[in-house]
Design a protein around this motif. Structure first.
Motif, PDB file in Angstrom:
ATOM      1  N   THR A  42       0.838  -1.194   0.000  1.00 29.21           N
ATOM      2  CA  THR A  42       0.000   0.000   0.000  1.00 29.21           C
ATOM      3  C   THR A  42       0.874   1.244   0.000  1.00 29.21           C
ATOM      4  OG1 THR A  42      -0.135  -0.189   2.384  1.00 29.21           O
ATOM      5  CG2 THR A  42      -1.990  -1.001   1.144  1.00 29.21           C
ATOM      6  N   GLY A  43       2.162   1.087  -0.096  1.00 31.60           N
ATOM      7  CA  GLY A  43       3.025   2.254  -0.197  1.00 31.60           C
ATOM      8  C   GLY A  43       4.331   2.096   0.553  1.00 31.60           C
ATOM      9  N   ALA A  48       6.894   0.966  -4.273  1.00 29.88           N
ATOM     10  CA  ALA A  48       5.562   1.018  -4.869  1.00 29.88           C
ATOM     11  C   ALA A  48       4.756   2.077  -4.147  1.00 29.88           C
ATOM     12  CB  ALA A  48       4.857  -0.335  -4.760  1.00 29.88           C
ATOM     13  N   ALA A  49       4.231   3.022  -4.899  1.00 31.18           N
ATOM     14  CA  ALA A  49       3.367   4.057  -4.329  1.00 31.18           C
ATOM     15  C   ALA A  49       2.666   4.768  -5.477  1.00 31.18           C
ATOM     16  CB  ALA A  49       4.171   5.072  -3.520  1.00 31.18           C
ATOM     17  N   PRO A  50       1.440   5.234  -5.257  1.00 29.75           N
ATOM     18  CA  PRO A  50       0.790   6.009  -6.299  1.00 29.75           C
ATOM     19  C   PRO A  50       1.407   7.402  -6.397  1.00 29.75           C
ATOM     20  CG  PRO A  50      -0.671   5.776  -4.397  1.00 29.75           C
ATOM     21  CD  PRO A  50       0.588   5.044  -4.075  1.00 29.75           C
ATOM     22  N   GLY A  54      -2.126   9.453  -9.221  1.00 31.28           N
ATOM     23  CA  GLY A  54      -2.750   8.196  -8.846  1.00 31.28           C
ATOM     24  C   GLY A  54      -2.239   7.007  -9.639  1.00 31.28           C
ATOM     25  N   TRP A  56       0.466   4.112 -10.346  1.00 24.02           N
ATOM     26  CA  TRP A  56       1.446   3.403  -9.532  1.00 24.02           C
ATOM     27  C   TRP A  56       2.837   3.538 -10.125  1.00 24.02           C
ATOM     28  CZ3 TRP A  56       0.896   1.272  -4.797  1.00 24.02           C
ATOM     29  CH2 TRP A  56      -0.409   1.214  -4.314  1.00 24.02           C
ATOM     30  N   LYS A  79      -3.295  -4.728 -13.087  1.00 26.22           N
ATOM     31  CA  LYS A  79      -4.158  -4.264 -12.004  1.00 26.22           C
ATOM     32  C   LYS A  79      -3.349  -4.438 -10.724  1.00 26.22           C
ATOM     33  CE  LYS A  79      -8.189  -5.819  -9.500  1.00 26.22           C
ATOM     34  NZ  LYS A  79      -9.330  -6.726  -9.547  1.00 26.22           N
ATOM     35  N   PHE A  80      -3.053  -3.347 -10.064  1.00 28.21           N
ATOM     36  CA  PHE A  80      -2.262  -3.430  -8.840  1.00 28.21           C
ATOM     37  C   PHE A  80      -3.172  -3.710  -7.655  1.00 28.21           C
ATOM     38  CE2 PHE A  80       0.365  -0.984 -11.717  1.00 28.21           C
ATOM     39  CZ  PHE A  80       1.554  -1.677 -11.610  1.00 28.21           C
ATOM     40  N   PRO A  82      -3.094  -3.537  -3.893  1.00 27.34           N
ATOM     41  CA  PRO A  82      -2.317  -3.113  -2.740  1.00 27.34           C
ATOM     42  C   PRO A  82      -2.646  -3.988  -1.538  1.00 27.34           C
ATOM     43  CG  PRO A  82      -3.947  -1.444  -3.373  1.00 27.34           C
ATOM     44  CD  PRO A  82      -4.217  -2.645  -4.178  1.00 27.34           C
ATOM     45  N   THR A  83      -1.613  -4.464  -0.857  1.00 26.98           N
ATOM     46  CA  THR A  83      -1.854  -5.330   0.300  1.00 26.98           C
ATOM     47  C   THR A  83      -1.002  -4.875   1.466  1.00 26.98           C
ATOM     48  OG1 THR A  83      -0.102  -6.811  -0.421  1.00 26.98           O
ATOM     49  CG2 THR A  83      -2.343  -7.385  -1.065  1.00 26.98           C
ATOM     50  N   THR A  84      -1.441  -5.226   2.649  1.00 26.27           N
ATOM     51  CA  THR A  84      -0.635  -4.976   3.837  1.00 26.27           C
ATOM     52  C   THR A  84       0.220  -6.210   4.091  1.00 26.27           C
ATOM     53  OG1 THR A  84      -2.336  -5.912   5.239  1.00 26.27           O
ATOM     54  CG2 THR A  84      -2.444  -3.557   4.832  1.00 26.27           C
ATOM     55  N   GLU A  96      -6.515 -14.291  -6.106  1.00 29.19           N
ATOM     56  CA  GLU A  96      -6.847 -12.909  -6.453  1.00 29.19           C
ATOM     57  C   GLU A  96      -5.684 -12.239  -7.172  1.00 29.19           C
ATOM     58  OE1 GLU A  96      -8.792 -11.474  -2.648  1.00 29.19           O
ATOM     59  OE2 GLU A  96      -8.881  -9.669  -3.877  1.00 29.19           O
TER      60      GLU A  96
ATOM     61  N   ARG B  95      -2.188  16.529  -4.530  1.00 28.24           N
ATOM     62  CA  ARG B  95      -2.806  15.208  -4.433  1.00 28.24           C
ATOM     63  C   ARG B  95      -4.278  15.275  -4.114  1.00 28.24           C
ATOM     64  NH1 ARG B  95       0.196  10.255  -3.912  1.00 28.24           N
ATOM     65  NH2 ARG B  95       2.225  10.731  -4.736  1.00 28.24           N
ATOM     66  N   ILE B  98      -6.601  12.809  -6.026  1.00 27.58           N
ATOM     67  CA  ILE B  98      -6.641  11.382  -5.677  1.00 27.58           C
ATOM     68  C   ILE B  98      -7.140  11.191  -4.251  1.00 27.58           C
ATOM     69  CG2 ILE B  98      -4.859  10.749  -7.363  1.00 27.58           C
ATOM     70  CD1 ILE B  98      -3.046  10.062  -5.059  1.00 27.58           C
ATOM     71  N   PHE B 103      -8.553   6.235  -7.363  1.00 29.60           N
ATOM     72  CA  PHE B 103      -7.944   5.912  -8.648  1.00 29.60           C
ATOM     73  C   PHE B 103      -8.976   5.954  -9.779  1.00 29.60           C
ATOM     74  CE2 PHE B 103      -5.451   3.590  -5.436  1.00 29.60           C
ATOM     75  CZ  PHE B 103      -4.277   4.306  -5.569  1.00 29.60           C
ATOM     76  N   THR B 237     -13.658 -15.079  -7.280  1.00 34.85           N
ATOM     77  CA  THR B 237     -13.393 -13.923  -6.437  1.00 34.85           C
ATOM     78  C   THR B 237     -14.634 -13.086  -6.533  1.00 34.85           C
ATOM     79  OG1 THR B 237     -12.475 -12.790  -8.335  1.00 34.85           O
ATOM     80  CG2 THR B 237     -10.929 -13.844  -6.847  1.00 34.85           C
ATOM     81  N   ILE B 318      -6.389  -1.752   6.765  1.00 41.78           N
ATOM     82  CA  ILE B 318      -5.603  -2.965   7.000  1.00 41.78           C
ATOM     83  C   ILE B 318      -5.892  -4.045   5.976  1.00 41.78           C
ATOM     84  CG2 ILE B 318      -5.221  -2.676   9.477  1.00 41.78           C
ATOM     85  CD1 ILE B 318      -7.549  -5.065   9.300  1.00 41.78           C
ATOM     86  N   GLY B 320      -6.139  -3.167   2.755  1.00 40.65           N
ATOM     87  CA  GLY B 320      -5.613  -2.663   1.494  1.00 40.65           C
ATOM     88  C   GLY B 320      -6.597  -1.879   0.660  1.00 40.65           C
ATOM     89  N   PHE B 322      -8.100   1.871  -0.211  1.00 41.00           N
ATOM     90  CA  PHE B 322      -7.484   3.193  -0.098  1.00 41.00           C
ATOM     91  C   PHE B 322      -8.459   4.252   0.397  1.00 41.00           C
ATOM     92  CE2 PHE B 322      -3.139   3.295  -1.559  1.00 41.00           C
ATOM     93  CZ  PHE B 322      -2.986   1.983  -1.922  1.00 41.00           C
ATOM     94  N   ALA B 330       0.065   6.142   1.721  1.00 40.51           N
ATOM     95  CA  ALA B 330       0.688   5.781   0.451  1.00 40.51           C
ATOM     96  C   ALA B 330       1.359   6.998  -0.164  1.00 40.51           C
ATOM     97  CB  ALA B 330      -0.361   5.205  -0.500  1.00 40.51           C
ATOM     98  N   ALA B 333       4.701   7.683   0.917  1.00 38.05           N
ATOM     99  CA  ALA B 333       5.718   6.803   0.364  1.00 38.05           C
ATOM    100  C   ALA B 333       6.241   7.322  -0.960  1.00 38.05           C
ATOM    101  CB  ALA B 333       5.146   5.398   0.181  1.00 38.05           C
TER     102      ALA B 333
END
Lengths: 341, 374
Positions: A42-43, A48-50, A54, A56, A79-80, A82-84, A96, B95, B98, B103, B237, B318, B320, B322, B330, B333
């Motif tokens: 997620t960043g 990896a960060a948007p 927006g 990536w 398709k990104f 984002p995961t923790t 997924e 920003r 966004i 997105f 899914t 948590i 993921g 946004f 993010a 980062a």
């Protein structure tokens, strides 16, 4: 819960009946879908960060794009996801995600126990220490009794304990949750030392108002080889993704760049390594279920390993990381790709 | 002597109160300086304000940089102007889009704006009595969620947008509003079900409420995002956002149910008996007699739950998704902007404060409007 389960199952059944069962290999699934599902963070700065728009961007993101370019012909067909740190492997294992590039340390337990297949290393990292220059410390061996900001629940926490025990020193842990929090605590003087992966330290230091007032100690106390992974059990997909990574590294070694790859692909030259990569000699693409131009597309999308590195995390970026261990083996690093032949 | 008697016998004309008792001076004397303790507290408070406010204003406004391309840029501009770097609001400015739209594809963002306007328009007849054509308005309010859903997701003539493109404040609103709108009717049904005379129905409702209340929301979100994948047949899914919406709605419904049960139990039994003696059927008595009173009593509790739910939407970080907080992290980062966390958190806090404060104010307004006591 029951109501929920009923709902979930009926929705799943509805979905399954419309979309058709996914039984083919991941490569075929991705090609049929026309989109690569790439698991990222997620960043994390540089990886990896948007960006402001927006979109990536980052080191890991570029590898995802290269894979998409090789497999689908377009580096934007990603398709990104984002995961923790907690959800990354489930997202991959549940199907997924197709591919994980999420600065993930390769360990035996993750490889064997979590049923992942790691494809290789795209960044060699290791845990380091940062201290204010005013402290007058020049080596980690002098840190006895220091208070140390440390992210809880990570391998860095265990490494730190091991290191101090092995050197018969004591320390006072200051538990933090995120890198951001660590930075604030460290700057406020609530801990003498901040420890995390060396790349993280460098990027954190880069954001300080006065970076020169802090030094990163020379000791690296752990091995953190970061690498991509796929689900265990689909060897063809693992081959495809592994060789995209390998060819990006090999391209740098051979001098194949984003700028010159089209020229090399147009006509066979004298360098057979390059010829094999760009498809003017042999047909290596078909061995992994792709065409001859697979590597050309990957390299023209994002450049070779060195170009990806310099663009996202290299010395001229905010992170300012030197190549170090991540230099080619011919340049004093340990980056060593098996040959494409 | 004669001067003393110059006034006629009778009422003394009203004199204005002494100037020290009214106006600003009077207010200050009464409220700030009425006793030694008060004087000390006042002086200390003024001192603290003096210590806190000027640096804060400096940071927020006077030393702040409003237009720049990166953090270094901000720093350079501040340096050129000859002061410390305050807030680098340029970060938020760059920003902002966004933060608001996530997105969502740029050329489709008008759909979010339109949805937002529709949502406000749909809320007006629901929230306020004295609007012209309220009846037709309520029909529109019923239709609005479907129109908004179509606008946001696309399909049927619009470019489809997958839900993983949702993010920022728009995501908070989608989760928050869906949760609020969905959980109220479910909560009422659960509360009534819990008091039902049918044992099976009662048990189902009690079990549901107790189960949900016994588990933290974060656990439910984890179940939604990860565990579900193991229950479902491999390869299927189904939308992560949909899973989250279901979980959040059910979670808040369980709490609403208990709040409303409190309202139901506060009603004297005589009300139900009176309704029965009038020959009203169950639903009639509920609709006309019981629920209007019970809901009125429950307003503070209901709004409290809604505000809680709205703020809980940040927990999706948590798994993921946004939401603004995750988008903020993010953004930090991004090597261009790293280290500007205060700006982000202040900005997000303002957004949440505005939303939650409006909800609280509306609840006060509603309580006043429905007040029938003496």
């Amino acid at each position: 819960m029951k109501l929920f389960k009923t709902l979930a199952v009926s929705a799943a059944v509805a979905l399954a009946s419309t979309s058709g069962a996914a039984t083919a290999g991941t490569l075929q699934d991705v090609q049929a879908r026309g989109e690569l599902n790439c698991v990222v963070t997620t960043g994390v700065a540089g990886f990896a960060a948007p960006d402001d728009a927006g979109r990536w961007a980052g080191f890991d993101v570029d590898f995802c794009r290269a894979t998409a370019a090789a497999v689908l012909g377009d580096g934007n067909k990603v398709k990104f996801i984002p995961t923790t740190g907690k959800t990354r492997f489930t997202v991959l294992n549940s199907g997924e995600g197709d591919l994980l590039y999420r600065n993930t340390t390769i360990t035996m337990s993750r490889d064997a126990d979590l049923k992942l297949t790691f494809l290789g290393v795209n960044y060699y990292d290791g845990q380091g220490f940062m201290v204010p220059k005013a402290l007058g410390v020049t080596s980690a061996k002098e840190l006895d009794g220091a208070s140390i900001c440390i992210q809880t629940g990570t391998t860095t926490e265990l490494n730190l304990a091991d290191y101090f025990r092995a050197n018969n020193m004591s320390y006072e842990p200051v538990a933090i949750e995120t890198n951001e929090e660590g930075q604030v605590n460290y700057l406020a003087g609530r801990c003498d030392v901040y420890t995390t992966d060396a790349s993280g330290l460098a990027s954190t230091r880069g954001t300080f108002d006065n970076p020169n007032a802090h030094i990163i100690l020379p000791e690296i106390i752990s091995k953190e080889p970061l690498g991509p992974a796929v689900r265990q059990g689909d060897d063809q997909w693992a081959d495809v993704t592994r060789w995209v990574l390998n060819v990006l590294i090999a391209a740098e070694e051979a001098g194949l760049t984003q700028g010159n790859v089209a020229g090399h692909a147009a006509k066979a030259g004298s360098n057979v390594d390059i010829n094999r990569m760009v498809g003017t000699e042999g047909d290596f693409g078909s061995m992994i279920g792709l065409d001859k131009q697979w590597a050309v597309r990957a390299i023209s999308a994002v450049g070779n390993y060195g170009e990806i590195f310099e663009r996202n995390i290299g010395v001229n970026t905010g992170l300012g990381l030197a190549r170090g261990l991540n230099a080619q083996w011919t340049n004093g690093g340990i980056l060593y790709s098996p040959p494409v032949r | 002597m004669s001067t003393e008697r110059s006034h006629a016998v009778g009422e003394h004309p009203e004199l204005p109160p002494p100037s020290t008792e009214v106006g600003i001076i009077g207010w200050v004397r009464h409220n700030l300086l009425s006793s030694t303790t008060n004087i000390v507290i006042t002086v200390l408070t003024i001192y603290f304000l003096y210590v806190i406010i000027p640096p804060m204003l400096n940071w927020i406004i006077f030393d702040a940089v409003f237009s720049a391309d990166s953090r270094d840029d901000c720093r350079a501009i501040a340096k050129a102007a000859g002061h410390e770097m305050g807030a680098c609001w340029a970060f938020i400015g760059k920003r902002f889009e966004i933060f608001v739209y996530g997105f969502y594809p740029v050329e489709e963002r008008w759909r979010i704006n339109l949805s937002f306007i529709l949502m406000l328009a749909a809320l007006v007849p629901v929230l306020f009595d004295h609007v012209p054509n309220r009846k037709q308005g309520l029909w529109f309010s019923l239709a609005a969620p479907f129109i908004i859903g179509w606008l946001l997701l696309g399909g049927m003539g619009l470019e489809p947008v997958p839900t993983d493109k949702f993010g920022g404040f728009m995501l908070t609103l989608v989760i928050g509003v869906t949760g609020i709108v969905g959980s109220l009717p479910i909560g009422i049904a659960l509360a009534l079900g819990r008091q039902s005379h049918m044992p099976a129905l009662r048990m189902v409702c009690v079990a549901f409420i107790e189960f949900i209340r016994g588990v933290p929301l974060i656990t439910l979100l984890f179940v939604a995002s990860t565990m579900l994948n193991y229950f479902l047949p491999p390869g299927t899914t189904f939308d992560l956002l949909l899973r989250v919406l279901i979980m959040v709605t059910l979670f808040s419904a369980a709490y609403i149910a208990e709040v409303i049960r409190g309202g139901l139990q506060a009603l004297p039994k005589g009300q139900i008996e009176a309704a029965d003696s009038m020959g009203l059927k169950y639903w009639q008595s509920m609709r006309l007699i019981i629920l209007p009173q019970a809901l009125k009593i429950s307003i503070p509790g209901i709004v409290n739950t809604f505000i809680g739910l709205y703020k809980d939407t940040t927990l999706v970080i948590i798994i993921g998704l946004f939401d603004p907080l995750c988008m903020g992290r993010a953004s930090l980062a991004d090597t261009k902007w790293q280290g500007l966390s205060t700006e982000i958190y202040v900005f997000v806090a303002i957004f949440f404060f505005v939303s939650c404060f409006s909800m609280a104010r509306y609840s006060l307004y509603l309580e006043k409007k429905l007040y029938t006591g003496h």
